[in-house]
Design an enzyme around this catalytic site. Structure first.
Site, short mmCIF file in Angstrom:
data_model
loop_
_atom_site.label_atom_id
_atom_site.label_comp_id
_atom_site.label_asym_id
_atom_site.label_seq_id
_atom_site.Cartn_x
_atom_site.Cartn_y
_atom_site.Cartn_z
N LYS A 284 0.84 -1.21 0.00
CA LYS A 284 0.00 0.00 0.00
C LYS A 284 0.87 1.26 0.00
CE LYS A 284 -2.13 -1.30 3.80
NZ LYS A 284 -1.53 -2.62 4.04
N ARG B 166 11.19 -1.86 11.14
CA ARG B 166 10.08 -1.50 12.03
C ARG B 166 9.94 -2.53 13.15
NH1 ARG B 166 4.93 0.13 8.34
NH2 ARG B 166 3.90 -1.20 9.87
N ARG C 287 -0.57 -9.54 12.89
CA ARG C 287 -1.17 -8.47 12.07
C ARG C 287 -2.02 -9.09 10.96
NH1 ARG C 287 4.19 -5.55 10.58
NH2 ARG C 287 2.97 -4.32 9.10
N ARG D 261 11.67 -6.00 4.91
CA ARG D 261 11.48 -4.56 4.68
C ARG D 261 12.45 -3.74 5.53
NH1 ARG D 261 5.76 -1.76 5.43
NH2 ARG D 261 5.84 -2.83 7.42
N ARG E 87 -10.00 0.41 8.40
CA ARG E 87 -9.56 -0.96 8.68
C ARG E 87 -10.65 -1.77 9.38
NH1 ARG E 87 -3.74 0.09 8.74
NH2 ARG E 87 -2.63 -1.84 9.15
P1 AP5 Z 1 4.80 -1.64 1.81
O1 AP5 Z 1 4.51 -0.78 0.63
O2 AP5 Z 1 5.52 -1.04 2.96
O3 AP5 Z 1 3.46 -2.39 2.28
P2 AP5 Z 1 2.22 -1.85 3.12
O4 AP5 Z 1 1.01 -2.53 2.56
O5 AP5 Z 1 2.22 -0.37 3.16
O6 AP5 Z 1 2.60 -2.50 4.53
P3 AP5 Z 1 2.47 -1.95 6.02
O7 AP5 Z 1 3.18 -2.98 6.86
O8 AP5 Z 1 2.94 -0.55 6.14
O9 AP5 Z 1 0.97 -2.04 6.26
P4 AP5 Z 1 0.25 -2.20 7.55
O10 AP5 Z 1 -1.14 -2.05 7.07
O11 AP5 Z 1 0.53 -3.41 8.36
O12 AP5 Z 1 0.89 -1.07 8.48
P5 AP5 Z 1 0.42 0.39 8.89
O13 AP5 Z 1 1.63 1.23 8.90
O14 AP5 Z 1 -0.76 0.83 8.11
O15 AP5 Z 1 5.63 -2.91 1.28
C1 AP5 Z 1 6.08 -3.92 2.16
C2 AP5 Z 1 7.44 -4.45 1.67
O16 AP5 Z 1 7.28 -5.11 0.41
C3 AP5 Z 1 8.49 -3.34 1.42
O17 AP5 Z 1 9.76 -3.86 1.76
C4 AP5 Z 1 8.40 -3.06 -0.09
O18 AP5 Z 1 9.63 -2.62 -0.62
C5 AP5 Z 1 8.01 -4.44 -0.63
N1 AP5 Z 1 7.11 -4.38 -1.79
C6 AP5 Z 1 6.08 -3.51 -1.99
N2 AP5 Z 1 5.44 -3.78 -3.14
C7 AP5 Z 1 6.07 -4.88 -3.66
C8 AP5 Z 1 5.87 -5.65 -4.85
N3 AP5 Z 1 4.87 -5.36 -5.71
N4 AP5 Z 1 6.69 -6.71 -5.07
C9 AP5 Z 1 7.68 -7.00 -4.20
N5 AP5 Z 1 7.95 -6.31 -3.08
C10 AP5 Z 1 7.14 -5.26 -2.81
O19 AP5 Z 1 -0.09 0.13 10.38
C11 AP5 Z 1 0.79 -0.18 11.43
C12 AP5 Z 1 -0.01 -0.32 12.72
O20 AP5 Z 1 -0.64 0.95 13.05
C13 AP5 Z 1 -1.16 -1.32 12.71
O21 AP5 Z 1 -0.73 -2.64 13.00
C14 AP5 Z 1 -2.09 -0.74 13.79
O22 AP5 Z 1 -1.62 -1.05 15.08
C15 AP5 Z 1 -1.94 0.76 13.59
N6 AP5 Z 1 -2.93 1.31 12.62
C16 AP5 Z 1 -2.65 1.92 11.44
N7 AP5 Z 1 -3.78 2.29 10.83
C17 AP5 Z 1 -4.81 1.91 11.64
C18 AP5 Z 1 -6.21 1.98 11.54
N8 AP5 Z 1 -6.83 2.55 10.47
N9 AP5 Z 1 -6.97 1.47 12.54
C19 AP5 Z 1 -6.40 0.91 13.64
N10 AP5 Z 1 -5.06 0.80 13.80
C20 AP5 Z 1 -4.27 1.29 12.80
#
Ligand code: AP5
Length: 207
Positions: free
Chosen positions: A13, A153, A164, A120, A86
């Protein structure tokens, strides 16, 4: 148009959002990035969110909706929501703030999620994303873009990643049906290369 990126942790994402902002000029709103910033600052919100994030659980809906309401209103347009909503409650809350026109659902199986997130690395200074397997930096540990230090992270270890994914399956996956019933959801295979994922999403956006 307001766009939502939906998908499991590690689906890409954040990576896709950066390209969409560059090409289409969306305003990026990542609830995960905002929360990590608050944790770094040691604010009241950050102190509240830290434990949930470290365990891979969701921060309570009212907290998240409050954060979003501070940043958007009913006149906002061109927003790209990344990692929000979410839960169904968050989706309903968002509807009370502004309309969502399109939801891109990035599909990725659990084993690929674990493989990607374990590898990552993120730049401490500019937030650029790397992957030791698929997109390694030119110099190990250093950001190609700004020379900043790369870090892992704290929620990117296997136990928390699996939690997660479980939380995603139970609490976020129901949003797929929710948005499908509204006729605004488009599925994209997130196991493809970042360029191909971007190309397919750009095609949807250009209609
Ligand atoms: P990346 O682009 O970083 O993936 P992502 O989907 O953004 O992953 P996140 O881990 O950031 O998502 P998340 O939803 O768990 O975390 P968030 O920060 O929102 O890519 C991942 C890896 O793959 C990278 O190394 C990249 O280079 C590689 N990659 C990307 N695309 C690729 C491809 N096509 N092919 C190969 N490799 C690729 O949330 C963190 C925490 O915050 C949650 O656990 C929760 O506690 C809290 N939180 C956040 N939002 C909310 C909410 N709305 N409600 C409640 N709690 C929340």
């Amino acid at each position: 148009m307001n766009l939502v990126l939906l998908g499991p942790p590690g689906a890409g994402k954040g990576t896709l959002a950066a390209r969409l902002v560059e090409e289409f000029g969306f305003v990026h709103l990542s609830t995960g990035d905002i929360l990590r910033e608050e944790v770094k600052k040691g604010s009241e919100l950050g102190r509240l969110a830290k434990g949930y994030m470290e365990r891979g659980e969701l921060v309570p809906d009212e907290v998240i909706l409050g954060m979003v309401r501070e940043r958007v209103d009913d006149k906002s347009d061109g927003f790209l929501f990344d990692g929000f909503p979410r839960t169904i409650a968050q989706a309903e809350g968002l509807e009370g703030i502004l309309p969502v026109h399109l939801v891109i659902y990035l599909e990725l199986p659990e084993e690929e999620v674990v493989r990607r997130l374990s590898a990552r690395r993120v730049c401490k200074r500019c937030g650029a994303n790397y992957n030791l397997i698929t997109q390694p930096p030119k110099v190990p540990g250093i950001c190609d873009r700004c020379g900043g230090e790369l870090y892992q992270r704290p929620d990117d270890n296997e136990e928390v990643i699996r939690n997660r994914f479980q939380v995603y399956t139970e609490q976020s996956a129901p949003l797929v049906g929710y948005y499908e019933r509204k006729g605004i959801l488009r599925r994209v295979d997130a196991s493809l290369s970042p360029d191909e994922v971007f190309r397919r999403v750009a095609e949807v956006l250009r209609g």
